[in-house]
Design a protein around this motif. Structure first.
Motif, short mmCIF file in Angstrom:
data_model
loop_
_atom_site.label_atom_id
_atom_site.label_comp_id
_atom_site.label_asym_id
_atom_site.label_seq_id
_atom_site.Cartn_x
_atom_site.Cartn_y
_atom_site.Cartn_z
N MET A 15 9.00 -12.70 -17.71
CA MET A 15 9.17 -11.66 -16.69
C MET A 15 10.62 -11.70 -16.18
N SER A 16 11.24 -10.55 -16.07
CA SER A 16 12.62 -10.43 -15.59
C SER A 16 12.61 -9.82 -14.20
N VAL A 17 13.37 -10.43 -13.28
CA VAL A 17 13.41 -9.94 -11.90
C VAL A 17 14.84 -9.75 -11.44
N ALA A 24 5.52 -4.92 -10.96
CA ALA A 24 4.31 -5.72 -10.71
C ALA A 24 4.57 -6.85 -9.72
N THR A 25 5.79 -7.37 -9.71
CA THR A 25 6.15 -8.45 -8.78
C THR A 25 6.99 -7.89 -7.65
N PHE A 26 6.55 -8.12 -6.43
CA PHE A 26 7.29 -7.69 -5.24
C PHE A 26 7.10 -8.78 -4.20
N LEU A 82 18.93 -3.06 -4.16
CA LEU A 82 18.54 -2.99 -5.57
C LEU A 82 18.55 -1.56 -6.11
N THR A 83 18.82 -0.57 -5.26
CA THR A 83 18.93 0.82 -5.72
C THR A 83 20.39 1.21 -5.95
N ALA A 84 21.32 0.31 -5.64
CA ALA A 84 22.74 0.67 -5.67
C ALA A 84 23.33 0.53 -7.07
N LEU A 109 14.27 1.26 -9.83
CA LEU A 109 13.48 0.42 -8.94
C LEU A 109 12.05 0.93 -9.01
N ASN A 110 11.24 0.25 -9.80
CA ASN A 110 9.85 0.67 -9.98
C ASN A 110 8.98 0.05 -8.91
N LEU A 111 8.37 0.91 -8.11
CA LEU A 111 7.46 0.44 -7.08
C LEU A 111 6.03 0.57 -7.57
N LYS A 112 5.26 -0.43 -7.35
CA LYS A 112 3.89 -0.47 -7.86
C LYS A 112 3.04 0.60 -7.18
N ARG A 113 2.37 1.41 -7.98
CA ARG A 113 1.43 2.42 -7.47
C ARG A 113 0.01 1.87 -7.57
#
Length: 692
Positions: free
Chosen positions: A1-3, A24-26, A492-494, A610-614
């Motif tokens: 897993m890459s973070v 998946a990881t937050f 992390l959105t920059a 930036l993928n946010l978990k739905r």
């Protein structure tokens, strides 16, 4: 897993966010800031969050923001700094703009220049406004000056010569000589940092930069080393700049003045990201931490950008009372109200809240760390808005008795109020101060705040946003999951970014278009060279802006320039763009010629995903933790309301206010009627008055 990891050092807490590429990881963390060595909190906080992840993930990069350089400027803890300027202009940095920011105050104070008069030196040279040399630089004079600087123990020198923005030869020659004759002295040239018209702001900027340059180099090098050694993290370290773009360490160390607003910029970036995600391109970002609150207008999906701001204000929130710094920055209004803001009764028996703060040492009275002044956080605890046993998820217990004693002794008794009246007075005065400042901020930018949803972030923001929105009559408030660390998430959105500028003053009808084309091309080439060290030059996009005004005016507007070419055929198109922007700002346009002062280029790399978990689900029954008495202003008394566990509120759930929703880093307080919906990203969408 890459973070990816983000760390944000605030005045009271240091925030950590770890997000995986698939969403998946937050994981989030919050730890008290360590003012004497800020990197201690970063290393400890990142380590704690990584220890919770099993197996340990691969770290793609770490993005960092800090207030260290701002604090060094305010506290005057930088290098012993000298200034070199053109003969006759030694005192321009102190004369300033001769503006009285408080017209009736006979004891008005201006911030002292970072280079005292005895360390401001002149060289007998002169470049004219057209770039021609009237008097050449004498190399021997500079060599003699280098010996004087060393003899006086100078550690840093800022060089700012008249008209160096159009001809930098003399500045660069001074830099070469000082590097040879005094290699131990840190150096900054205005032509490298801010090649723009205006000797006062340009000189102030170069002094501020070189004043903290050695601190930046030491701090960033140490942080990079500790990441590798103590965290076993060799991944790239990027720094968030004040304009919302990322840069690498080498660039940050050379131009640390571009980082002074990096932390607050993160909240605005997060608001823009979520606003676009939820279909709200226009949002008011509201971030309230332990020391201050900030508001920022997000218009058409992006935060507004200013080209100048101030540091070291003598009156903390009084415009023009500080040192001007001419670098691009996300346009924020800072309000002296945070969770640690101290409440007191003044000589006229009026309640005052802030701007001074208890910070993290000793902190609010309820922290039990030695503070005995009542603060906004103490008021929140007394009003029942904060659970003393669940502060920071239970990692830090609050001493409710100390909070009650502080408010009783220093506010309630002097004003003849009950404990609850005094506590709510502190809470509501904080809300009113923030609402008033946000209203003025949006009006000055031609926006109707009543149509803007509020995006609430920060450790204290969710506790106050409903009250602020009620005062402003905003339609709804958006509370993201992890609001207490949302500035770090915004990092992390920059994208990788650099902003460049060149002043070439000219009336529009007399513009040298071949020179304009050359200047734009030169800035684009410089941007490719800098960003090309970390990203593919082919992925870089450019935006061009022009600072323009009507002839004889003193203030410019920033005009987006979308021209197919830079030649005389585009004159009318540029004028039309200026008139449109001018009308948006001032509500009208004039029948007068225009002039252009500066050109700006913003170069950006690809924006990171930036993928946010739905999630899907419905219902709130399992999220009820119980009930707690909180103060309801409509009833003017404490009444029981349901308390919800934020992490158990499934998307699709619908609640009604009054209510309290708790998560580890912040607490959402709805102390009036409202409809509360949980969306697919676990955001709380709160409609005031019971509607969304």
């Amino acid at each position: 897993m890459s973070v990816r990891i983000a760390s944000d050092i605030g005045g009271t807490f240091t925030d950590i966010v770890v997000v995986s590429e698939d969403g998946a990881t937050f994981e989030i963390g919050k730890i008290l800031t360590t003012p004497r060595r800020p990197d201690d909190a970063v290393i400890a906080g990142v380590g704690q969050v990584l220890d919770r992840l099993d197996p340990r993930p691969d770290i793609r990069n770490l993005v960092h923001g800090t207030t260290l350089f701002t604090n060094a400027l305010i506290e005057r803890k930088g290098a012993k700094t000298a200034m070199i300027t053109t003969r006759g202009f030694r005192d321009a940095i102190e004369i300033g703009r001769e503006h009285r920011y408080e017209i009736y105050d006979l004891r008005i104070k201006n911030p002292a220049p970072l280079a005292p008069r005895r360390l401001r030196f002149e060289v007998d040279e002169r470049v004219l406004a057209d770039g021609s040399v009237r008097k050449a630089l004498d190399d021997d004079e500079v060599r003699a000056l280098a010996q004087v600087l060393m003899a006086q123990g100078v550690e840093a020198v800022g060089v700012s010569l008249i008209h160096s923005y159009v001809n930098d030869a003399h500045e660069r020659r001074i830099g070469e000589i000082l590097a040879q004759e005094a290699p131990g002295i840190t150096l900054s040239l205005s032509c490298d940092l801010v090649p723009e018209l205006g000797e006062f702001a340009r000189g102030s900027t170069v002094l501020a930069n070189v004043y903290v340059k050695a601190i930046a180099e030491t701090y960033l090098t140490r942080l990079r080393s500790r990441m590798t050694g103590e965290l076993d993290c060799p991944a790239p370290l990027y720094i968030l700049q004040s304009d919302g773009g990322l840069c690498e360490i080498a660039e940050a160390a050379q131009k640390p003045i571009r980082l002074v607003e990096s932390g607050p910029a993160g909240g605005a970036l997060a608001a823009a990201h979520y606003g676009a995600l939820l279909g709200h391109p226009d949002v008011l970002a509201f971030d309230m931490g332990g020391t201050t609150a900030k508001a920022c207008v997000i218009a058409d999906g992006a935060p507004l950008i200013a080209t100048e701001f101030e540091v070291d204000r003598q009156y903390q929130f009084k415009k023009n009372s500080g040192l001007p710094v001419k670098v691009p920055v996300i346009e924020l209004i800072e309000i002296g109200t945070g969770g640690g803001s101290i409440a007191r009764v003044d000589a006229m028996r009026r309640l005052q809240v802030g701007p001074d703060s208890a910070g993290s040492e000793p902190g609010p009275a309820c922290y039990g760390l030695g503070g005995d002044d009542p603060t906004v956080t103490d008021a929140g605890a007394v009003l029942g808005y904060l659970d003393p046993d669940f502060f920071l998820g239970g990692l830090m217990a609050l001493d409710l008795d100390r909070a009650k004693a502080a408010i009783t002794d220093k506010v309630a008794k002097p004003l003849g109020l009950s404990l609850m009246e005094a506590a709510y007075g502190i809470h509501q005065l904080a809300n009113e101060s923030m609402a008033s400042a946000a209203r003025i901020h949006t009006i000055e930018r031609g926006k109707n705040i009543a149509s803007f949803p509020i995006f609430a972030t920060g450790g204290a923001g969710p506790m106050h946003a409903f009250g602020v929105a009620s005062i402003l009559r905003c339609p709804r408030v958006i509370y993201p999951l992890g609001a207490g660390v949302m500035s770090a998430l915004g990092f992390l959105t920059a994208p990788m970014s650099i902003g460049l500028s060149r002043s070439r003053p000219s009336q529009l009808d007399q513009m040298d278009w071949p020179e304009v084309a050359h200047v734009i091309s030169e800035m684009q080439d410089e941007a490719r060279a800098v960003l090309g060290r970390t990203i593919d030059p082919g992925d870089i996009t450019f935006r061009v802006f022009a600072d323009m005004r009507y002839v004889l005016q003193g203030t410019e507007v920033r005009v987006p320039v979308n021209l197919p070419s830079f030649d005389a055929s585009q004159r009318d198109a540029l004028m039309a763009a200026f008139e449109t922007t001018y009308a948006e700002v001032y509500g009208h346009k004039m029948d007068a010629p225009a002039e252009l002062i500066s050109w700006r280029v913003i170069a950006e790399g690809p924006k990171p995903e930036l993928n946010l978990k739905r999630e899907t689900g419905r219902g709130a029954g399992e999220a009820v933790k119980g009930q707690r008495d909180i103060y309801l202003p409509a009833a003017k008394t404490m009444q029981p309301v349901p308390v919800y566990d934020r992490y158990k509120l499934a998307p699709g759930a619908r609640l009604s206010g009054p209510a309290v929703i708790e998560e580890r880093e912040s607490t959402v307080v709805i102390n009036g009627p409202a409809r509360i919906d949980v969306d697919a990203y676990s955001n709380l969408i709160v409609g005031l008055g019971g509607t969304c």
